[in-house]
Design a protein around this motif. Structure first.
Motif, PDB file in Angstrom:
ATOM      1  N   PHE A  81      -7.218  -1.763  -3.569  1.00 38.25           N
ATOM      2  CA  PHE A  81      -7.344  -3.177  -3.174  1.00 38.25           C
ATOM      3  C   PHE A  81      -5.959  -3.802  -3.100  1.00 38.25           C
ATOM      4  O   PHE A  81      -5.020  -3.332  -3.756  1.00 38.25           O
ATOM      5  CB  PHE A  81      -8.223  -3.953  -4.168  1.00 38.25           C
ATOM      6  CG  PHE A  81      -7.854  -3.712  -5.596  1.00 38.25           C
ATOM      7  CD1 PHE A  81      -6.857  -4.463  -6.200  1.00 38.25           C
ATOM      8  CD2 PHE A  81      -8.473  -2.701  -6.334  1.00 38.25           C
ATOM      9  CE1 PHE A  81      -6.501  -4.226  -7.516  1.00 38.25           C
ATOM     10  CE2 PHE A  81      -8.119  -2.458  -7.660  1.00 38.25           C
ATOM     11  CZ  PHE A  81      -7.132  -3.222  -8.253  1.00 38.25           C
ATOM     12  N   GLY A  82      -5.845  -4.823  -2.286  1.00 39.11           N
ATOM     13  CA  GLY A  82      -4.566  -5.515  -2.172  1.00 39.11           C
ATOM     14  C   GLY A  82      -4.786  -7.000  -2.000  1.00 39.11           C
ATOM     15  O   GLY A  82      -5.691  -7.420  -1.265  1.00 39.11           O
TER      16      GLY A  82
ATOM     17  N   ARG B  89       6.682  -9.689   6.875  1.00 37.21           N
ATOM     18  CA  ARG B  89       6.063  -9.640   8.201  1.00 37.21           C
ATOM     19  C   ARG B  89       6.760 -10.633   9.106  1.00 37.21           C
ATOM     20  O   ARG B  89       7.259 -11.655   8.650  1.00 37.21           O
ATOM     21  CB  ARG B  89       4.568  -9.981   8.105  1.00 37.21           C
ATOM     22  CG  ARG B  89       3.804  -8.895   7.386  1.00 37.21           C
ATOM     23  CD  ARG B  89       2.335  -9.182   7.265  1.00 37.21           C
ATOM     24  NE  ARG B  89       1.753  -8.238   6.305  1.00 37.21           N
ATOM     25  CZ  ARG B  89       0.492  -8.233   5.917  1.00 37.21           C
ATOM     26  NH1 ARG B  89      -0.353  -9.124   6.419  1.00 37.21           N
ATOM     27  NH2 ARG B  89       0.071  -7.330   5.063  1.00 37.21           N
TER      28      ARG B  89
ATOM     29  N   GLY C 200      -7.957  -7.392   0.698  1.00 36.93           N
ATOM     30  CA  GLY C 200      -8.651  -6.220   1.225  1.00 36.93           C
ATOM     31  C   GLY C 200      -8.936  -5.210   0.137  1.00 36.93           C
ATOM     32  O   GLY C 200      -8.314  -5.226  -0.923  1.00 36.93           O
ATOM     33  N   SER C 201      -9.905  -4.329   0.439  1.00 37.72           N
ATOM     34  CA  SER C 201     -10.232  -3.286  -0.533  1.00 37.72           C
ATOM     35  C   SER C 201     -11.044  -2.199   0.161  1.00 37.72           C
ATOM     36  O   SER C 201     -11.426  -2.338   1.320  1.00 37.72           O
ATOM     37  CB  SER C 201     -11.037  -3.867  -1.704  1.00 37.72           C
ATOM     38  OG  SER C 201     -12.337  -4.230  -1.275  1.00 37.72           O
ATOM     39  N   GLY C 202     -11.303  -1.138  -0.554  1.00 37.99           N
ATOM     40  CA  GLY C 202     -12.152  -0.092   0.005  1.00 37.99           C
ATOM     41  C   GLY C 202     -12.053   1.188  -0.800  1.00 37.99           C
ATOM     42  O   GLY C 202     -11.329   1.252  -1.797  1.00 37.99           O
TER      43      GLY C 202
ATOM     44  N   PHE D 297      -6.653   2.800   5.876  1.00 42.07           N
ATOM     45  CA  PHE D 297      -6.492   3.700   4.724  1.00 42.07           C
ATOM     46  C   PHE D 297      -7.663   3.660   3.757  1.00 42.07           C
ATOM     47  O   PHE D 297      -7.597   4.235   2.674  1.00 42.07           O
ATOM     48  CB  PHE D 297      -5.182   3.395   3.987  1.00 42.07           C
ATOM     49  CG  PHE D 297      -4.859   1.911   3.926  1.00 42.07           C
ATOM     50  CD1 PHE D 297      -4.164   1.302   4.958  1.00 42.07           C
ATOM     51  CD2 PHE D 297      -5.267   1.153   2.842  1.00 42.07           C
ATOM     52  CE1 PHE D 297      -3.884  -0.066   4.914  1.00 42.07           C
ATOM     53  CE2 PHE D 297      -4.976  -0.205   2.787  1.00 42.07           C
ATOM     54  CZ  PHE D 297      -4.287  -0.811   3.837  1.00 42.07           C
TER      55      PHE D 297
ATOM     56  N   GLU E   9      -1.220  -4.572  -5.574  1.00 45.98           N
ATOM     57  CA  GLU E   9      -1.926  -3.449  -4.978  1.00 45.98           C
ATOM     58  C   GLU E   9      -2.479  -2.599  -6.113  1.00 45.98           C
ATOM     59  O   GLU E   9      -1.730  -2.197  -6.999  1.00 45.98           O
ATOM     60  CB  GLU E   9      -0.901  -2.611  -4.189  1.00 45.98           C
ATOM     61  CG  GLU E   9      -1.443  -1.398  -3.527  1.00 45.98           C
ATOM     62  CD  GLU E   9      -2.004  -1.745  -2.158  1.00 45.98           C
ATOM     63  OE1 GLU E   9      -1.637  -2.804  -1.614  1.00 45.98           O
ATOM     64  OE2 GLU E   9      -2.810  -0.952  -1.653  1.00 45.98           O
ATOM     65  N   GLY E  10      -3.766  -2.352  -6.088  1.00 45.84           N
ATOM     66  CA  GLY E  10      -4.361  -1.507  -7.123  1.00 45.84           C
ATOM     67  C   GLY E  10      -4.848  -0.203  -6.519  1.00 45.84           C
ATOM     68  O   GLY E  10      -5.268  -0.157  -5.357  1.00 45.84           O
TER      69      GLY E  10
ATOM     70  N   SER F 237       0.794  -1.247   0.000  1.00 45.76           N
ATOM     71  CA  SER F 237       0.000   0.000   0.000  1.00 45.76           C
ATOM     72  C   SER F 237       0.823   1.293   0.000  1.00 45.76           C
ATOM     73  O   SER F 237       0.356   2.299  -0.553  1.00 45.76           O
ATOM     74  CB  SER F 237      -0.973  -0.010   1.186  1.00 45.76           C
ATOM     75  OG  SER F 237      -1.793  -1.161   1.143  1.00 45.76           O
TER      76      SER F 237
HETATM   77  N1  DAH Z   1      -2.637  -3.831   2.578  1.00 45.18           N
HETATM   78  C1  DAH Z   1      -3.683  -4.718   3.074  1.00 45.18           C
HETATM   79  C2  DAH Z   1      -3.072  -5.952   3.691  1.00 45.18           C
HETATM   80  O1  DAH Z   1      -1.924  -6.231   3.483  1.00 45.18           O
HETATM   81  C3  DAH Z   1      -4.564  -5.118   1.937  1.00 45.18           C
HETATM   82  C4  DAH Z   1      -5.349  -3.986   1.446  1.00 45.18           C
HETATM   83  C5  DAH Z   1      -6.560  -3.654   2.010  1.00 45.18           C
HETATM   84  C6  DAH Z   1      -4.893  -3.213   0.405  1.00 45.18           C
HETATM   85  C7  DAH Z   1      -7.323  -2.623   1.569  1.00 45.18           C
HETATM   86  C8  DAH Z   1      -5.650  -2.155  -0.065  1.00 45.18           C
HETATM   87  C9  DAH Z   1      -6.867  -1.875   0.521  1.00 45.18           C
HETATM   88  O2  DAH Z   1      -5.259  -1.383  -1.062  1.00 45.18           O
HETATM   89  O3  DAH Z   1      -7.603  -0.836   0.079  1.00 45.18           O
HETATM   90  O4  DAH Z   1      -3.723  -6.629   4.408  1.00 45.18           O
END
Ligand code: DAH
Length: 342
Positions: free
Chosen positions: A311-312, A199, A287-289, A255, A215-216, A175
């Motif tokens: 999203f990721g 991690r 994840g996304s949002g 975020f 990652e979009g 991200s």
């Molecule tokens: N970075 C998050 C993770 O590693 C995944 C993610 C969630 C990416 C929401 C995003 C997002 O771009 O909007 O768990």
């Protein structure tokens, strides 16, 4: 026997010899034990004819020696130029020129992570997205602050993340690439960034301290959650087949607001329920949002001007589903017996 006539004849024969074998033949014929010259020398009675014959013998011996040198050098030259290998020629041509069979070589293959990475890049390039690079070593400012992680967030702990300095960390997600892009360019932004994340996880069947995410990020005027869902539906179908469906579960990410976790209908059983989807028919896909307005403020934009989504998702997880790979460990063990299957 006229020594001069004999010498002339012998020298002519030596001069005419074109191969070592022909030269040897001439040598035996004119200098050998039964040659006219040797027989004449044996029978010699007077000093004068002895000197003449010996002079002829020496002249012939010298001519043979010189000729032998020349023939050997010519032969070496010929061998050197005929055996020279042009290493820039295709192996196939060299093998054919040398009249030997071309040994077939095992071709390498791309690592499953690389294959999926390229597929993901192709899919997003087809959507008009730009592929951008991120940084594997990030400051906490980009990895956490800019993305809205509060100071007490457990991800900031050295027990959860791999620090390389007080304020630098191996990125825990892709991200932060969003922030770099937003700082570099005003909307419209349509980007995808793929790379390694780190991690402090203990290795087990589904965890590894290093893995890949894609990652979009899309920011423009008037983007809505419908655009996010439509985009994810398109991408999931491109990755897992045209029958796939996508659903959202509400979630929380620092975020995005609102945040959703997308599920894809199980590509293994088609949604009927199987062990892979734990008989739910759905698989969690990351994840996304909608981009939290906080991010626009962070890079100095008017938060009312643009909207966007992000999203990721995991590359290894994608590869596991598409290629039927159990667990994450084989991705990092580099066992050729595994890698050669793809
Ligand atoms: N970075 C998050 C993770 O590693 C995944 C993610 C969630 C990416 C929401 C995003 C997002 O771009 O909007 O768990």
């Amino acid at each position: 026997m006229d020594a001069q006539a004999l010498q002339d004849e012998a020298l002519a024969a030596v001069a005419a010899a074109e191969t070592p074998a022909e030269l040897d033949e001439a040598r035996v014929r004119y200098l050998g034990r039964k040659s006219d010259l040797k027989l004449a020398l044996r029978d010699v009675r007077d000093r004068e004819s002895g000197m003449a014959l010996n002079a002829a013998r020496m002249a012939i011996e010298q001519a043979v020696e010189e000729k032998q040198d020349r023939l050997e050098r010519a032969e070496l030259d010929a061998r050197l130029s005929s055996e020279r290998v042009d290493v820039t020629l295709p192996a196939e041509l060299i093998a054919r020129a040398q009249g030997r069979p071309l040994r077939p070589r095992r071709r390498g293959s791309l690592h499953p992570s690389t294959q999926v990475r390229r597929d993901v890049e192709d899919i997003f390039l087809g959507l008009g997205y730009e592929v951008v690079d991120g940084r594997e070593v990030e400051t906490t400012r980009y990895n956490f602050d800019a993305l809205g992680f509060p100071s007490w967030h457990p991800s900031r702990s050295p027990r959860a993340s791999l620090y390389v300095g007080d304020d630098t960390v191996l990125r825990t997600e892709t991200s932060p690439a969003q922030i770099h892009k937003m700082e570099a360019q005003k909307p419209p932004i349509y980007m995808v960034s793929i790379g390694r994340v780190y991690r402090r996880d203990t290795i087990d069947a589904t965890h590894y301290p290093i893995f890949h995410q894609f990652e979009g990020l899309a920011i423009d005027k008037g983007l809505t959650m419908a655009d996010l869902k439509g985009t994810l539906l398109y991408v999931m179908r491109a990755l897992y087949g045209p029958e796939r469906d996508v659903r959202f579960r509400t979630h929380y990410f620092p975020f995005t607001e609102p945040s959703m976790e997308p599920d894809v209908s199980c590509p293994i059983c088609g949604g009927a329920g199987c062990r892979t989807c734990k008989f739910s028919g759905w698989l969690e896909m990351g994840g996304s949002g909608m981009v939290d307005p906080y991010l626009y403020e962070f890079v100095g934009w008017d938060p009312d001007e643009y909207t966007g989504f992000a999203f990721g998702m995991g590359i290894e997880r994608t590869a596991q589903l598409r290629m039927g790979i159990p667990g994450i460990r084989p991705f990092w063990e580099n066992d050729l017996r595994f890698l050669r299957q793809f």
